[in-house]
Design a protein around this motif. Structure first.
Motif, PDB file in Angstrom:
ATOM      1  N   GLY A   1       1.800   6.039  -3.361  1.00 48.77           N
ATOM      2  CA  GLY A   1       2.540   7.014  -3.644  1.00 48.77           C
ATOM      3  C   GLY A   1       4.075   6.675  -4.264  1.00 48.77           C
ATOM      4  N   LYS A   2       4.779   5.493  -3.575  1.00 49.12           N
ATOM      5  CA  LYS A   2       6.003   5.369  -3.937  1.00 49.12           C
ATOM      6  C   LYS A   2       6.337   4.880  -5.456  1.00 49.12           C
ATOM      7  CE  LYS A   2       7.513   6.881  -0.408  1.00 49.12           C
ATOM      8  NZ  LYS A   2       8.291   8.334  -0.468  1.00 49.12           N
ATOM      9  N   VAL A   3       5.250   3.996  -5.801  1.00 46.71           N
ATOM     10  CA  VAL A   3       5.308   3.676  -7.309  1.00 46.71           C
ATOM     11  C   VAL A   3       5.273   4.756  -8.196  1.00 46.71           C
ATOM     12  CG1 VAL A   3       2.979   3.030  -7.655  1.00 46.71           C
ATOM     13  CG2 VAL A   3       4.770   1.931  -8.900  1.00 46.71           C
ATOM     14  N   TRP A   4       4.376   5.703  -8.080  1.00 50.43           N
ATOM     15  CA  TRP A   4       4.190   6.800  -8.754  1.00 50.43           C
ATOM     16  C   TRP A   4       5.457   7.879  -8.821  1.00 50.43           C
ATOM     17  CZ3 TRP A   4       0.601   4.615 -11.407  1.00 50.43           C
ATOM     18  CH2 TRP A   4      -0.310   3.923 -10.680  1.00 50.43           C
TER      19      TRP A   4
ATOM     20  N   TRP B   1       0.858  -1.063   0.213  1.00 49.39           N
ATOM     21  CA  TRP B   1       0.185  -0.058   0.020  1.00 49.39           C
ATOM     22  C   TRP B   1       0.893   1.245  -0.038  1.00 49.39           C
ATOM     23  CZ3 TRP B   1      -4.850   0.469  -1.282  1.00 49.39           C
ATOM     24  CH2 TRP B   1      -5.643  -0.649  -1.291  1.00 49.39           C
ATOM     25  N   MET B   2       2.053   1.273   0.640  1.00 50.65           N
ATOM     26  CA  MET B   2       2.982   2.275   0.401  1.00 50.65           C
ATOM     27  C   MET B   2       3.485   2.518  -1.207  1.00 50.65           C
ATOM     28  SD  MET B   2       5.651   1.818   3.658  1.00 50.65           S
ATOM     29  CE  MET B   2       5.136   1.607   5.227  1.00 50.65           C
ATOM     30  N   LEU B   3       3.650   1.458  -1.615  1.00 52.24           N
ATOM     31  CA  LEU B   3       3.769   1.559  -3.370  1.00 52.24           C
ATOM     32  C   LEU B   3       2.410   2.086  -3.992  1.00 52.24           C
ATOM     33  CD1 LEU B   3       5.552  -1.893  -3.803  1.00 52.24           C
ATOM     34  CD2 LEU B   3       6.859   0.633  -3.841  1.00 52.24           C
TER      35      LEU B   3
ATOM     36  N   ARG C   1      14.162   7.488   2.846  1.00 56.76           N
ATOM     37  CA  ARG C   1      13.687   6.718   4.073  1.00 56.76           C
ATOM     38  C   ARG C   1      12.728   5.491   4.011  1.00 56.76           C
ATOM     39  NH1 ARG C   1      10.828  10.241   7.814  1.00 56.76           N
ATOM     40  NH2 ARG C   1      11.644   8.938   9.279  1.00 56.76           N
ATOM     41  N   PHE C   2      11.926   5.406   2.927  1.00 55.46           N
ATOM     42  CA  PHE C   2      11.324   4.421   2.318  1.00 55.46           C
ATOM     43  C   PHE C   2      12.041   3.062   2.359  1.00 55.46           C
ATOM     44  CE2 PHE C   2       9.471   1.754  -0.974  1.00 55.46           C
ATOM     45  CZ  PHE C   2       8.558   1.215  -0.303  1.00 55.46           C
ATOM     46  N   VAL C   3      13.245   3.283   1.569  1.00 54.10           N
ATOM     47  CA  VAL C   3      14.152   2.145   1.189  1.00 54.10           C
ATOM     48  C   VAL C   3      14.748   1.982   2.630  1.00 54.10           C
ATOM     49  CG1 VAL C   3      16.244   1.357   0.123  1.00 54.10           C
ATOM     50  CG2 VAL C   3      14.561   2.483  -1.027  1.00 54.10           C
ATOM     51  N   LEU C   4      15.271   2.612   3.553  1.00 57.53           N
ATOM     52  CA  LEU C   4      15.725   2.455   4.818  1.00 57.53           C
ATOM     53  C   LEU C   4      14.760   1.762   5.647  1.00 57.53           C
ATOM     54  CD1 LEU C   4      17.954   5.820   5.483  1.00 57.53           C
ATOM     55  CD2 LEU C   4      18.758   3.592   4.877  1.00 57.53           C
ATOM     56  N   THR C   5      13.567   2.009   5.660  1.00 61.98           N
ATOM     57  CA  THR C   5      12.583   1.571   6.423  1.00 61.98           C
ATOM     58  C   THR C   5      12.417  -0.037   5.921  1.00 61.98           C
ATOM     59  OG1 THR C   5      11.217   3.628   6.783  1.00 61.98           O
ATOM     60  CG2 THR C   5      10.022   1.477   6.942  1.00 61.98           C
ATOM     61  N   LEU C   6      12.305  -0.220   4.549  1.00 62.45           N
ATOM     62  CA  LEU C   6      12.296  -1.675   4.129  1.00 62.45           C
ATOM     63  C   LEU C   6      13.460  -2.434   4.467  1.00 62.45           C
ATOM     64  CD1 LEU C   6      11.156  -1.234   0.363  1.00 62.45           C
ATOM     65  CD2 LEU C   6       9.787  -1.603   2.360  1.00 62.45           C
ATOM     66  N   CYS C   7      14.674  -1.859   4.687  1.00 60.53           N
ATOM     67  CA  CYS C   7      15.964  -2.500   5.159  1.00 60.53           C
ATOM     68  C   CYS C   7      15.843  -2.547   6.771  1.00 60.53           C
ATOM     69  CB  CYS C   7      17.221  -1.747   4.765  1.00 60.53           C
ATOM     70  SG  CYS C   7      17.432  -1.628   2.968  1.00 60.53           S
ATOM     71  N   ASN C   8      15.077  -2.027   7.454  1.00 54.33           N
ATOM     72  CA  ASN C   8      14.855  -1.948   8.989  1.00 54.33           C
ATOM     73  C   ASN C   8      16.105  -1.271   9.449  1.00 54.33           C
ATOM     74  OD1 ASN C   8      12.916  -2.745  10.750  1.00 54.33           O
ATOM     75  ND2 ASN C   8      14.307  -4.337  11.733  1.00 54.33           N
ATOM     76  N   SER C   9      16.700  -0.279   8.815  1.00 52.52           N
ATOM     77  CA  SER C   9      17.893   0.503   9.200  1.00 52.52           C
ATOM     78  C   SER C   9      17.501   1.562  10.262  1.00 52.52           C
ATOM     79  CB  SER C   9      18.740   0.845   7.943  1.00 52.52           C
ATOM     80  OG  SER C   9      19.464   1.872   8.363  1.00 52.52           O
ATOM     81  N   PRO C  10      18.176   1.666  11.203  1.00 45.40           N
ATOM     82  CA  PRO C  10      18.057   2.753  12.290  1.00 45.40           C
ATOM     83  C   PRO C  10      18.219   4.123  11.744  1.00 45.40           C
ATOM     84  CG  PRO C  10      19.845   1.582  12.854  1.00 45.40           C
ATOM     85  CD  PRO C  10      19.304   0.715  11.856  1.00 45.40           C
ATOM     86  N   ALA C  11      19.022   4.156  10.630  1.00 43.63           N
ATOM     87  CA  ALA C  11      19.250   5.557   9.761  1.00 43.63           C
ATOM     88  C   ALA C  11      18.093   6.247   9.384  1.00 43.63           C
ATOM     89  CB  ALA C  11      20.325   5.318   8.691  1.00 43.63           C
ATOM     90  N   VAL C  12      16.977   5.527   9.355  1.00 46.17           N
ATOM     91  CA  VAL C  12      15.665   6.206   8.804  1.00 46.17           C
ATOM     92  C   VAL C  12      15.255   7.281   9.991  1.00 46.17           C
ATOM     93  CG1 VAL C  12      14.121   4.656  10.234  1.00 46.17           C
ATOM     94  CG2 VAL C  12      13.313   5.713   7.918  1.00 46.17           C
TER      95      VAL C  12
END
Length: 334
Positions: free
Chosen positions: A172-175, A167-169, A241-252
């Motif tokens: 918004g994100k896919v567009w 649903w994130m894709l 930030r979306f990619v970092l969230t998918l990677c579960n990175s605290p850098a987000v």
């Protein structure tokens, strides 16, 4: 999917910066709307499309402003309402941005006739698709609190939804990613076509006494480059930030990324105002004349000529994005 990160804490300074960005975007979008309403002679078709983009950006900035101001910590009725409005307006903004690029490509490069049919198609896609996606997301309870890991205080896709990435894709994100690819390609093709037209025209310049097109077209060429560049610079941080969230990175949760994300998502209306009002000679001159007692010429400087000898600025001849109706005759030899 791994266990999600804890919610991102928003500090007062971060919220203040993003709220200021929302206000500037609202002012910029409103100024674009006012110029369209006040001066009918400036209503070219590209600026008409820019009007609809400004409406989407204005609604987006207002909904984000409310979300950042509230800094939601759970799903509530106003969280869902704000998330639905921002989802609809933000996605619509992507579609209108691509519609403007597609319109310029079809008219300048392809020379295709444009009319009410194409405009109706743009309306159906740019308002209809985001509306259908938003209604579906709300009906399926996908809009809600997202812990600010993919937002900056506002609500978007529910943090607890198992299929939240899908649903994130869709919302918004896919567009957004599609725009990253489409905009540079279309504007590069337009610029290459205009450059070929300039080269063809240069062969005839030795026998033409008047060659006033070069300064204005060169400024328009720069804008053709800046449009996709500014869009990507503003929007790339939300994608990061979306990619970092998918990677579960605290850098987000990095404060710099959070602020850049907040500014990028909310300042599109302000950026459009800078480019198409403040940096467009004809519109700037009209605006200064309205705000001040003295008159300004089409370069934006105070005019020293009397009103009887002053010529009205030609809106299609400004350094704005080239008006296809004037550009097509120039490009007919290519």
């Amino acid at each position: 999917m791994p266990r999600p990160l804890p919610p991102t804490e928003l500090y007062a300074a971060e919220r203040a910066v993003v709220l200021a960005s929302c206000l500037l975007s609202c002012l910029g979008s409103s100024l674009l709307l006012c110029t369209h309403a006040l001066w009918p002679e400036l209503r070219t078709r590209p600026r008409q499309l820019l009007l609809y983009l400004s409406l989407a950006d204005l609604l987006s900035a207002l909904s984000y402003f409310y979300g950042v101001l509230q800094d939601f910590d759970r799903t509530s009725w106003d969280c869902v309402l704000q998330g639905a409005l921002s989802t609809f307006s933000n996605t619509s903004s992507f579609f209108w941005t691509m519609a403007i690029a597609l319109y310029l490509y079809l008219t300048i490069v392809r020379g295709s006739p444009t009319g009410a049919g194409l405009l109706c198609c743009f309306h159906a896609v740019s308002w209809g698709v985001p509306l259908c996606i938003t209604v579906a997301a709300v009906a399926l309870k996908k809009i809600g609190y997202d812990a600010s890991n993919v937002s900056v205080g506002w609500c978007w896709v529910n943090f607890d939804a198992e299929d939240r990435v899908l649903w994130m894709l869709l919302t918004g994100k896919v567009w957004e990613i599609l725009a990253y690819v489409t905009l540079p390609v279309l504007y590069i093709l337009i610029k290459k076509h205009i450059n070929r037209a300039h080269e063809a025209l240069s062969e005839y310049r030795p026998i033409i006494s008047r060659t006033p097109l070069q300064p204005r077209t060169s400024i328009a060429d720069k804008k053709l480059i800046l449009i996709p560049v500014i869009f990507i610079i503003l929007r790339i941080w939300s994608t990061v930030r979306f990619v970092l969230t998918l990677c579960n990175s605290p850098a987000v949760q990095n404060s710099v990324l959070v602020v850049l994300h907040g500014i990028g998502n909310t300042f599109q209306g302000g950026a459009n105002c800078i480019m198409f009002v403040l940096c467009t000679r004809v519109v700037r001159a009209r605006l200064l004349s309205s705000l001040c007692c003295c008159h300004y010429d089409d370069s934006g400087w105070p005019s020293t000529r009397s009103s009887s000898t002053r010529q009205r600025p030609d809106p299609a001849g400004s350094e704005d994005v080239p008006d296809p109706e004037r550009t097509k005759p120039l490009l007919s030899s290519t």
